[in-house]
Design a protein around this motif. Sequence first.
Motif, PDB file in Angstrom:
ATOM      1  N   TYR A   4      -8.077  40.385 -52.897  1.00  0.00           N
ATOM      2  CA  TYR A   4      -7.707  38.983 -52.769  1.00  0.00           C
ATOM      3  C   TYR A   4      -8.804  38.117 -53.379  1.00  0.00           C
ATOM      4  N   GLN A   5      -8.454  36.890 -53.708  1.00  0.00           N
ATOM      5  CA  GLN A   5      -9.427  35.938 -54.249  1.00  0.00           C
ATOM      6  C   GLN A   5      -9.403  34.652 -53.433  1.00  0.00           C
ATOM      7  N   LEU A   6     -10.586  34.099 -53.233  1.00  0.00           N
ATOM      8  CA  LEU A   6     -10.729  32.793 -52.596  1.00  0.00           C
ATOM      9  C   LEU A   6     -11.614  31.932 -53.489  1.00  0.00           C
ATOM     10  N   GLY A   7     -11.094  30.802 -53.915  1.00  0.00           N
ATOM     11  CA  GLY A   7     -11.893  29.871 -54.695  1.00  0.00           C
ATOM     12  C   GLY A   7     -12.666  28.946 -53.781  1.00  0.00           C
ATOM     13  N   VAL A   8     -13.954  28.797 -54.047  1.00  0.00           N
ATOM     14  CA  VAL A   8     -14.779  27.851 -53.293  1.00  0.00           C
ATOM     15  C   VAL A   8     -15.077  26.676 -54.208  1.00  0.00           C
ATOM     16  N   LEU A   9     -14.529  25.526 -53.858  1.00  0.00           N
ATOM     17  CA  LEU A   9     -14.675  24.324 -54.676  1.00  0.00           C
ATOM     18  C   LEU A   9     -15.927  23.575 -54.243  1.00  0.00           C
ATOM     19  N   ALA A  10     -16.864  23.437 -55.156  1.00  0.00           N
ATOM     20  CA  ALA A  10     -18.158  22.815 -54.850  1.00  0.00           C
ATOM     21  C   ALA A  10     -18.400  21.644 -55.803  1.00  0.00           C
ATOM     22  N   MET A  11     -19.599  21.108 -55.756  1.00  0.00           N
ATOM     23  CA  MET A  11     -19.952  19.980 -56.618  1.00  0.00           C
ATOM     24  C   MET A  11     -21.416  20.120 -57.022  1.00  0.00           C
ATOM     25  N   TYR A  12     -21.677  19.894 -58.309  1.00  0.00           N
ATOM     26  CA  TYR A  12     -23.055  19.989 -58.785  1.00  0.00           C
ATOM     27  C   TYR A  12     -23.882  18.798 -58.317  1.00  0.00           C
ATOM     28  N   LEU A  13     -25.108  19.091 -57.910  1.00  0.00           N
ATOM     29  CA  LEU A  13     -26.115  18.073 -57.675  1.00  0.00           C
ATOM     30  C   LEU A  13     -26.854  17.844 -58.996  1.00  0.00           C
ATOM     31  N   PRO A  14     -27.720  16.858 -59.080  1.00  0.00           N
ATOM     32  CA  PRO A  14     -28.511  16.679 -60.304  1.00  0.00           C
ATOM     33  C   PRO A  14     -29.240  17.962 -60.687  1.00  0.00           C
ATOM     34  N   GLY A  15     -29.251  18.266 -61.979  1.00  0.00           N
ATOM     35  CA  GLY A  15     -29.854  19.508 -62.440  1.00  0.00           C
ATOM     36  C   GLY A  15     -28.912  20.685 -62.388  1.00  0.00           C
ATOM     37  N   LYS A  16     -27.632  20.397 -62.191  1.00  0.00           N
ATOM     38  CA  LYS A  16     -26.575  21.416 -62.116  1.00  0.00           C
ATOM     39  C   LYS A  16     -26.874  22.467 -61.044  1.00  0.00           C
ATOM     40  N   LYS A  17     -27.370  21.985 -59.896  1.00  0.00           N
ATOM     41  CA  LYS A  17     -27.606  22.860 -58.754  1.00  0.00           C
ATOM     42  C   LYS A  17     -26.473  22.701 -57.755  1.00  0.00           C
ATOM     43  N   LEU A  18     -26.227  23.755 -56.996  1.00  0.00           N
ATOM     44  CA  LEU A  18     -25.213  23.709 -55.954  1.00  0.00           C
ATOM     45  C   LEU A  18     -25.896  23.616 -54.595  1.00  0.00           C
ATOM     46  N   GLU A  19     -25.468  22.653 -53.799  1.00  0.00           N
ATOM     47  CA  GLU A  19     -26.153  22.369 -52.537  1.00  0.00           C
ATOM     48  C   GLU A  19     -26.136  23.548 -51.573  1.00  0.00           C
ATOM     49  N   GLU A  20     -25.047  24.284 -51.514  1.00  0.00           N
ATOM     50  CA  GLU A  20     -24.883  25.320 -50.494  1.00  0.00           C
ATOM     51  C   GLU A  20     -24.878  26.732 -51.086  1.00  0.00           C
ATOM     52  N   LEU A  21     -25.647  26.967 -52.116  1.00  0.00           N
ATOM     53  CA  LEU A  21     -25.595  28.254 -52.795  1.00  0.00           C
ATOM     54  C   LEU A  21     -25.926  29.413 -51.850  1.00  0.00           C
ATOM     55  N   SER A  22     -26.848  29.208 -50.915  1.00  0.00           N
ATOM     56  CA  SER A  22     -27.191  30.250 -49.956  1.00  0.00           C
ATOM     57  C   SER A  22     -25.985  30.585 -49.079  1.00  0.00           C
ATOM     58  N   PHE A  23     -25.260  29.564 -48.648  1.00  0.00           N
ATOM     59  CA  PHE A  23     -24.047  29.781 -47.852  1.00  0.00           C
ATOM     60  C   PHE A  23     -22.990  30.509 -48.673  1.00  0.00           C
ATOM     61  N   PHE A  24     -22.844  30.126 -49.942  1.00  0.00           N
ATOM     62  CA  PHE A  24     -21.851  30.764 -50.803  1.00  0.00           C
ATOM     63  C   PHE A  24     -22.193  32.239 -51.033  1.00  0.00           C
ATOM     64  N   ARG A  25     -23.488  32.543 -51.086  1.00  0.00           N
ATOM     65  CA  ARG A  25     -23.888  33.945 -51.223  1.00  0.00           C
ATOM     66  C   ARG A  25     -23.464  34.743 -50.002  1.00  0.00           C
ATOM     67  N   LYS A  26     -23.695  34.187 -48.821  1.00  0.00           N
ATOM     68  CA  LYS A  26     -23.289  34.882 -47.587  1.00  0.00           C
ATOM     69  C   LYS A  26     -21.770  35.022 -47.520  1.00  0.00           C
ATOM     70  N   LEU A  27     -21.056  33.982 -47.928  1.00  0.00           N
ATOM     71  CA  LEU A  27     -19.594  34.071 -47.980  1.00  0.00           C
ATOM     72  C   LEU A  27     -19.161  35.214 -48.882  1.00  0.00           C
ATOM     73  N   SER A  28     -19.814  35.329 -50.029  1.00  0.00           N
ATOM     74  CA  SER A  28     -19.460  36.361 -50.997  1.00  0.00           C
ATOM     75  C   SER A  28     -19.672  37.758 -50.429  1.00  0.00           C
ATOM     76  N   VAL A  29     -20.822  37.966 -49.783  1.00  0.00           N
ATOM     77  CA  VAL A  29     -21.151  39.285 -49.232  1.00  0.00           C
ATOM     78  C   VAL A  29     -20.162  39.668 -48.136  1.00  0.00           C
ATOM     79  N   HIS A  30     -19.905  38.742 -47.206  1.00  0.00           N
ATOM     80  CA  HIS A  30     -18.956  39.033 -46.129  1.00  0.00           C
ATOM     81  C   HIS A  30     -17.534  39.142 -46.682  1.00  0.00           C
ATOM     82  N   GLY A  31     -17.221  38.346 -47.706  1.00  0.00           N
ATOM     83  CA  GLY A  31     -15.897  38.402 -48.303  1.00  0.00           C
ATOM     84  C   GLY A  31     -15.606  39.764 -48.911  1.00  0.00           C
TER      85      GLY A  31
END
Length: 368
Positions: A4-31
Amino acid sequence: MSIYQLGVLAMYLPGKKLEELSFFRKLSVHGQKLGIEVLVFTPDDLDGSMNKINALFFHTPTLKWYRKRVPIPGLIYDRCRYQGVDNFHKISKFRTRYSKLRYLSKPLANKWTMHQILLENAEIAAHLPETVRYSGDKDLLKFLKQHQRVFLKPRNGTGGRGIVRLQSMGDSLFILQGRDPQRRIINAQKVNATQISSRLSGWRLEGRYIVQQGIPLTLKDGRVHDFRMLVQKNGKGQWQITGCAGRVGPKNSVTSNLHGGGTATPMELLLKRRFADMAKINAIKNEAYELGMNVAHFTEEKFGIQCEIGIDLAVDSNGKVWLLEVNPKPSREVFYRIGERETYRNAIVRPLEYALWLLKKKPSDNNE
C-alpha cells in the motif's frame, strides 16, 4: 514488501527543509512494518503534467532519504503547516485540484470560526473561554474590564506566534507581554490604554485577531502551563485518547508550546503541583478525557472525516477544565519528552493503522 502507499503532504520551509522530517522518518519505518510505503511530497514537487510527484522515501537499509518519480498516492496524510499566505494558497490549490483523492482528515476552520461552531454543542460550550473578534481598542478595553486578563491571538496562528497577554493593573494600566509573529518573547511591560495599539502597530489586528478570556495558567514559579491531549483514530476507525501531557512555558513566556522553549511533564505530576486531593485530580482527568472525546466526535460531525486532533486544555484553580484550542495537525513530541515511549509509539503508528484500515476497505464501504 510494501503493498500500500500513503502520501504525506508537507510544506517546505526556507532552504527547502521539511519541518517534520524526523517524524516522517519514523512514519516510514513503522509504515514498512505494516506494508505501507510512505511517500513524502509538497505541492512544489508536482511534475509538469500534474499527475506525478518527485517524492521522498526513506530507505531503511541505508538510513537515507531518496527521491523517485511516482503517481500521486490515492490516500493523503496532510501535515502542511501553513506559516504564511503563500503556503496557504499552495495547499488550498492542491486540495482543490486533487479533491478526488482521499484524505485522512478534512480541513478545519480558523480559531474564530472553530469557536463559533464548538459553541453549538452545549456540553463543549461549557468549557470554552469567552471569545470575540478584535474590533478596535474600545471593545478590547471593555473586554478587559470584564475579564481583567485577556489573550490576543491570530485567527490562523500556530506554535504560539503573535500571541499577546494583557492584564489589567487598575487605573488604565496594563501589563503586556507575549511573543511576536516570529515567536520571539516580548518581555512584560507596562502600557496605558492609548499605548496598546501603538505597541502592536503593524500587526494588523483588525480582521486577523481574536480576543479571548484569559484563564489563570501561572504556576507558583511564575511560569505558565497547559495540557496537550492527542485524540486519534485507531486501526478500526474508532476514536481513542492516545494521551495527555502537561506543558510548562519558559521564563517570561505567556505560551507553553514546546517549539517556543516549553518543557513537558506528565499530566498527573503537573496536577499534583496544584491539587493535593487525588480524588479531585482523578475527577479533573475524567472531565478532560470526556471533553476530548466529545470534541473529536463533534469536530468530525461538523467538518467531515478526521484522523487525529490535538486539544489544548487549561485547568483553573477550582479544577474546571477549559478548552483553549483544537489543532488539526498536532505534534506528538510531548510524549517522548516525558518518557512515555509506548504512548509516543502509538501516537506515530495510529495514523498508519487508520490509513491501513481505510486502504483495505472496499470502495463501497467508504462514505468520506
